[in-house]
Design an enzyme around this catalytic site. Sequence first.
Site, PDB file in Angstrom:
ATOM      1  N   ARG A  32      -4.800  10.559   4.733  1.00 21.62           N
ATOM      2  CA  ARG A  32      -3.625  11.414   4.931  1.00 21.62           C
ATOM      3  C   ARG A  32      -2.720  11.425   3.700  1.00 21.62           C
ATOM      4  O   ARG A  32      -2.116  12.429   3.353  1.00 21.62           O
ATOM      5  CB  ARG A  32      -2.804  10.881   6.105  1.00 21.62           C
ATOM      6  CG  ARG A  32      -3.395  11.155   7.430  1.00 21.62           C
ATOM      7  CD  ARG A  32      -3.181  12.574   7.853  1.00 21.62           C
ATOM      8  NE  ARG A  32      -1.818  13.017   7.732  1.00 21.62           N
ATOM      9  CZ  ARG A  32      -1.424  14.270   7.856  1.00 21.62           C
ATOM     10  NH1 ARG A  32      -2.313  15.200   8.098  1.00 21.62           N
ATOM     11  NH2 ARG A  32      -0.157  14.602   7.732  1.00 21.62           N
ATOM     12  N   ARG A  45      -8.621  -0.411   4.270  1.00 21.81           N
ATOM     13  CA  ARG A  45      -7.684   0.592   3.766  1.00 21.81           C
ATOM     14  C   ARG A  45      -6.327  -0.055   3.470  1.00 21.81           C
ATOM     15  O   ARG A  45      -5.592   0.455   2.621  1.00 21.81           O
ATOM     16  CB  ARG A  45      -7.507   1.697   4.793  1.00 21.81           C
ATOM     17  CG  ARG A  45      -8.789   2.448   5.060  1.00 21.81           C
ATOM     18  CD  ARG A  45      -8.556   3.613   5.965  1.00 21.81           C
ATOM     19  NE  ARG A  45      -7.416   4.369   5.479  1.00 21.81           N
ATOM     20  CZ  ARG A  45      -6.676   5.174   6.206  1.00 21.81           C
ATOM     21  NH1 ARG A  45      -6.959   5.348   7.461  1.00 21.81           N
ATOM     22  NH2 ARG A  45      -5.663   5.822   5.674  1.00 21.81           N
ATOM     23  N   ARG A  87      -0.140  14.622  13.009  1.00 25.38           N
ATOM     24  CA  ARG A  87       0.542  14.453  11.718  1.00 25.38           C
ATOM     25  C   ARG A  87       0.703  15.765  10.927  1.00 25.38           C
ATOM     26  O   ARG A  87       0.103  15.939   9.862  1.00 25.38           O
ATOM     27  CB  ARG A  87      -0.152  13.366  10.887  1.00 25.38           C
ATOM     28  CG  ARG A  87      -0.111  12.035  11.616  1.00 25.38           C
ATOM     29  CD  ARG A  87      -0.839  10.940  10.880  1.00 25.38           C
ATOM     30  NE  ARG A  87      -0.045  10.311   9.843  1.00 25.38           N
ATOM     31  CZ  ARG A  87      -0.454   9.270   9.150  1.00 25.38           C
ATOM     32  NH1 ARG A  87      -1.631   8.749   9.392  1.00 25.38           N
ATOM     33  NH2 ARG A  87       0.298   8.751   8.214  1.00 25.38           N
ATOM     34  N   PRO A  88       1.544  16.669  11.426  1.00 29.15           N
ATOM     35  CA  PRO A  88       1.780  17.926  10.702  1.00 29.15           C
ATOM     36  C   PRO A  88       2.538  17.702   9.390  1.00 29.15           C
ATOM     37  O   PRO A  88       3.040  16.609   9.136  1.00 29.15           O
ATOM     38  CB  PRO A  88       2.630  18.743  11.678  1.00 29.15           C
ATOM     39  CG  PRO A  88       3.250  17.746  12.601  1.00 29.15           C
ATOM     40  CD  PRO A  88       2.336  16.554  12.652  1.00 29.15           C
ATOM     41  N   ASP A 141       4.162   0.602  12.176  1.00 31.75           N
ATOM     42  CA  ASP A 141       2.992  -0.057  11.575  1.00 31.75           C
ATOM     43  C   ASP A 141       2.830  -1.502  12.047  1.00 31.75           C
ATOM     44  O   ASP A 141       1.859  -2.169  11.687  1.00 31.75           O
ATOM     45  CB  ASP A 141       3.074  -0.022  10.039  1.00 31.75           C
ATOM     46  CG  ASP A 141       2.976   1.399   9.510  1.00 31.75           C
ATOM     47  OD1 ASP A 141       2.488   2.268  10.236  1.00 31.75           O
ATOM     48  OD2 ASP A 141       3.405   1.636   8.365  1.00 31.75           O
ATOM     49  N   CYS A 192      -5.559  12.614  12.464  1.00 33.37           N
ATOM     50  CA  CYS A 192      -6.216  11.326  12.329  1.00 33.37           C
ATOM     51  C   CYS A 192      -6.089  10.613  13.654  1.00 33.37           C
ATOM     52  O   CYS A 192      -5.488  11.139  14.588  1.00 33.37           O
ATOM     53  CB  CYS A 192      -5.625  10.526  11.182  1.00 33.37           C
ATOM     54  SG  CYS A 192      -3.966   9.998  11.521  1.00 33.37           S
ATOM     55  N   ASP A 229       4.902  20.188   8.342  1.00 32.34           N
ATOM     56  CA  ASP A 229       5.900  21.269   8.327  1.00 32.34           C
ATOM     57  C   ASP A 229       7.150  20.914   7.517  1.00 32.34           C
ATOM     58  O   ASP A 229       7.720  21.771   6.835  1.00 32.34           O
ATOM     59  CB  ASP A 229       6.267  21.666   9.768  1.00 32.34           C
ATOM     60  CG  ASP A 229       6.720  20.476  10.604  1.00 32.34           C
ATOM     61  OD1 ASP A 229       6.025  19.448  10.579  1.00 32.34           O
ATOM     62  OD2 ASP A 229       7.769  20.568  11.266  1.00 32.34           O
ATOM     63  N   LYS A 242       0.848  -1.214   0.000  1.00 36.81           N
ATOM     64  CA  LYS A 242       0.000   0.000   0.000  1.00 36.81           C
ATOM     65  C   LYS A 242       0.874   1.252   0.000  1.00 36.81           C
ATOM     66  O   LYS A 242       0.665   2.169  -0.798  1.00 36.81           O
ATOM     67  CB  LYS A 242      -0.894  -0.004   1.250  1.00 36.81           C
ATOM     68  CG  LYS A 242      -1.521   1.354   1.547  1.00 36.81           C
ATOM     69  CD  LYS A 242      -2.455   1.317   2.745  1.00 36.81           C
ATOM     70  CE  LYS A 242      -1.810   1.544   4.100  1.00 36.81           C
ATOM     71  NZ  LYS A 242      -1.469   2.946   4.419  1.00 36.81           N
ATOM     72  N   ASN A 243       1.848   1.270   0.894  1.00 32.50           N
ATOM     73  CA  ASN A 243       2.604   2.509   1.079  1.00 32.50           C
ATOM     74  C   ASN A 243       3.642   2.753  -0.016  1.00 32.50           C
ATOM     75  O   ASN A 243       4.247   3.827  -0.071  1.00 32.50           O
ATOM     76  CB  ASN A 243       3.238   2.542   2.476  1.00 32.50           C
ATOM     77  CG  ASN A 243       2.168   2.701   3.549  1.00 32.50           C
ATOM     78  OD1 ASN A 243       1.019   3.045   3.242  1.00 32.50           O
ATOM     79  ND2 ASN A 243       2.531   2.451   4.792  1.00 32.50           N
TER      80      ASN A 243
HETATM   81  N1  EPU Z   1       5.977  14.541  10.900  1.00 29.56           N
HETATM   82  C1  EPU Z   1       6.132  15.855  11.264  1.00 29.56           C
HETATM   83  N2  EPU Z   1       6.201  16.792  10.267  1.00 29.56           N
HETATM   84  C2  EPU Z   1       6.128  16.454   8.959  1.00 29.56           C
HETATM   85  C3  EPU Z   1       5.969  15.106   8.587  1.00 29.56           C
HETATM   86  C4  EPU Z   1       5.899  14.158   9.611  1.00 29.56           C
HETATM   87  O1  EPU Z   1       6.195  16.204  12.448  1.00 29.56           O
HETATM   88  O2  EPU Z   1       6.199  17.365   8.115  1.00 29.56           O
HETATM   89  C5  EPU Z   1       5.868  13.533  11.968  1.00 29.56           C
HETATM   90  C6  EPU Z   1       4.481  12.875  11.925  1.00 29.56           C
HETATM   91  O3  EPU Z   1       3.544  13.660  12.614  1.00 29.56           O
HETATM   92  C7  EPU Z   1       4.746  11.549  12.589  1.00 29.56           C
HETATM   93  C8  EPU Z   1       6.180  11.227  12.151  1.00 29.56           C
HETATM   94  O4  EPU Z   1       6.755  12.469  11.723  1.00 29.56           O
HETATM   95  O5  EPU Z   1       4.692  11.698  13.983  1.00 29.56           O
HETATM   96  C9  EPU Z   1       6.265  10.206  11.024  1.00 29.56           C
HETATM   97  O6  EPU Z   1       5.587  10.690   9.901  1.00 29.56           O
HETATM   98  P1  EPU Z   1       5.987  10.290   8.412  1.00 29.56           P
HETATM   99  O7  EPU Z   1       5.896  11.517   7.577  1.00 29.56           O
HETATM  100  O8  EPU Z   1       7.266   9.525   8.413  1.00 29.56           O
HETATM  101  O9  EPU Z   1       4.808   9.302   8.057  1.00 29.56           O
HETATM  102  P2  EPU Z   1       3.754   9.418   6.871  1.00 29.56           P
HETATM  103  O10 EPU Z   1       4.439   9.654   5.595  1.00 29.56           O
HETATM  104  O11 EPU Z   1       2.645  10.318   7.270  1.00 29.56           O
HETATM  105  C10 EPU Z   1       3.964   6.865   6.327  1.00 29.56           C
HETATM  106  C11 EPU Z   1       3.025   5.724   6.172  1.00 29.56           C
HETATM  107  C12 EPU Z   1       2.453   5.349   7.525  1.00 29.56           C
HETATM  108  C13 EPU Z   1       3.622   4.965   8.440  1.00 29.56           C
HETATM  109  C14 EPU Z   1       4.623   6.126   8.519  1.00 29.56           C
HETATM  110  C15 EPU Z   1       5.856   5.825   9.335  1.00 29.56           C
HETATM  111  C16 EPU Z   1       2.168   6.031   3.949  1.00 29.56           C
HETATM  112  C17 EPU Z   1       1.019   6.363   3.058  1.00 29.56           C
HETATM  113  N3  EPU Z   1       1.946   6.084   5.258  1.00 29.56           N
HETATM  114  O12 EPU Z   1       3.186   7.931   6.873  1.00 29.56           O
HETATM  115  O13 EPU Z   1       1.645   4.209   7.308  1.00 29.56           O
HETATM  116  O14 EPU Z   1       3.155   4.669   9.723  1.00 29.56           O
HETATM  117  O15 EPU Z   1       5.046   6.495   7.185  1.00 29.56           O
HETATM  118  O16 EPU Z   1       6.531   4.745   8.825  1.00 29.56           O
HETATM  119  O17 EPU Z   1       3.236   5.702   3.469  1.00 29.56           O
HETATM  120  C18 EPU Z   1      -0.057   2.696   7.795  1.00 29.56           C
HETATM  121  O18 EPU Z   1       0.213   2.102   6.740  1.00 29.56           O
HETATM  122  O19 EPU Z   1      -0.840   2.210   8.663  1.00 29.56           O
HETATM  123  C19 EPU Z   1       0.535   3.988   8.077  1.00 29.56           C
HETATM  124  C20 EPU Z   1       0.054   4.838   9.002  1.00 29.56           C
END
Ligand code: EPU
Length: 431
Positions: A99, A403, A128-129, A311, A123, A131, A28-29
């Site tokens: 997201r 999902r 999940r900001p 995850d 969520c 920034d 998925k990811n």
């Molecule tokens: N974060 C920030 N600022 C940002 C981006 C992220 O503070 O600009 C924080 C987030 O709030 C979080 C942490 O950094 O606390 C990790 O976020 P990341 O950006 O790495 O995760 P993501 O891209 O939102 C993807 C996966 C998630 C998985 C995470 C971590 C996808 C579509 N989603 O999310 O998958 O948990 O990486 O490995 O790729 C799932 O499949 O169940 C799932 C939630």
Amino acid sequence: MKASLESGLITIKGGRPLRGEVIAQGSKNATLPIMAASLLLYNGKISLRNVPKLLDVHTMSELLISLGAKVDRDDHTMTIEIQDELAWEMPPSLVRKMRASSLVLGPLLARCGKVILPLPGGCAIGSRPMDLHFKGLSKMGAQITLDKGAVIAKANKLVGTRIYLDFPSVGATENLLMAAALADGETLIENAAREPEIDNLVRALRKMGAVIEGEGTGILRIKGKKELNPASITIIPDRIEAATYLLAGVITHGDVAIRGVIPEHLNALLAKLDEAGIEVINNGNVLRVLNPGRPNGITLKTMPYPGFSTDLQPQMMALLSLADGTSIIHETIFEARFLHASELQKMGAQIELQGNTAIVHGQENLIGAEVYATDLRGGAALVLAGLAAEGETTIYNVEHLKRGYENMVEKLTLIGAQIDERAAEVTKEDI
Ligand code: EPU
């Protein structure tokens, strides 16, 4: 609240060892960012193989269609065709479903010079900001403003630069990679995420003609191109889905083999299972557990890849609630990813929460109960607990599972689970 009107439920009669083979679905990811990368094309198609049939993939298709793409699906293949005209604004209702909608920001900005992205919002697992996405794009020359719940991003042209990520965010790395592929000059992303899904995106972009080095090292170097070309891309196996079924074998003391997986993507899980005294047989692309006993209690900390994946934390919590001994789980990636703990407690798990740490006192049994899936992986943890528990477990809100898990009920049935799914018969008064 009992359950949402549109939700379904799953019932499981637990306590049966699972036996058989499961074939891992496509990731998925990895699929979601690669679908978003199609927006980098000016004219042409990308073809994807091994695409899982999931709600989030469907949502991303709808989002791309709303922007002007043509999406065709046939079983596990998909083609996405992009023509000259693309919209740069999308329906908030669609963006808020997922997201990962935020992954269109980088490619669309690079391609159209303007994007209005309704903020995907928080969520269940935390705020999940974005920034880091905004900081990186601004460094490449974009002007980013927030107005009435939407991000407005503009850039006459994006220019290659050096970006250091304060945290190796998966989504920020993906957005910046895609934007950099069409930027003017060279971009360096330091402290980039190293997840296998990032490598899959890098390989996809390379097939589209992008020049990128350094995947898996934490430093990505991208030489921007004026245009990218059509390509055919294969999605890697879903390490989280594969691991969930492997853990189903462990928690039921069964004999379960997972085929088509890339075992090294699960090294952290395999190390932790080994520490817990669980043997996993690794035959290259098959992982198998063979009548394992109860795990020992262990300490676990979620980390960016190659650390232990957040995850898989909920699923491990389900397993460790049946361990011989006490386990400590530290969640360091998301701020609120313990919502499944109170549901597991309803089944007899002994879990104490102290901020982002869970202390799990292993029990000999779990007992079937009525529980609520609060998010995708939390829902998977409840399925695992239900498979092991004595008696019947009913899990509400199972839409979350759709999902990320293709045909979960069918796959578990094939390896001997007594599991059924139906629409929840709830009235408005129940809600
Ligand atoms: N974060 C920030 N600022 C940002 C981006 C992220 O503070 O600009 C924080 C987030 O709030 C979080 C942490 O950094 O606390 C990790 O976020 P990341 O950006 O790495 O995760 P993501 O891209 O939102 C993807 C996966 C998630 C998985 C995470 C971590 C996808 C579509 N989603 O999310 O998958 O948990 O990486 O490995 O790729 C799932 O499949 O169940 C799932 C939630």
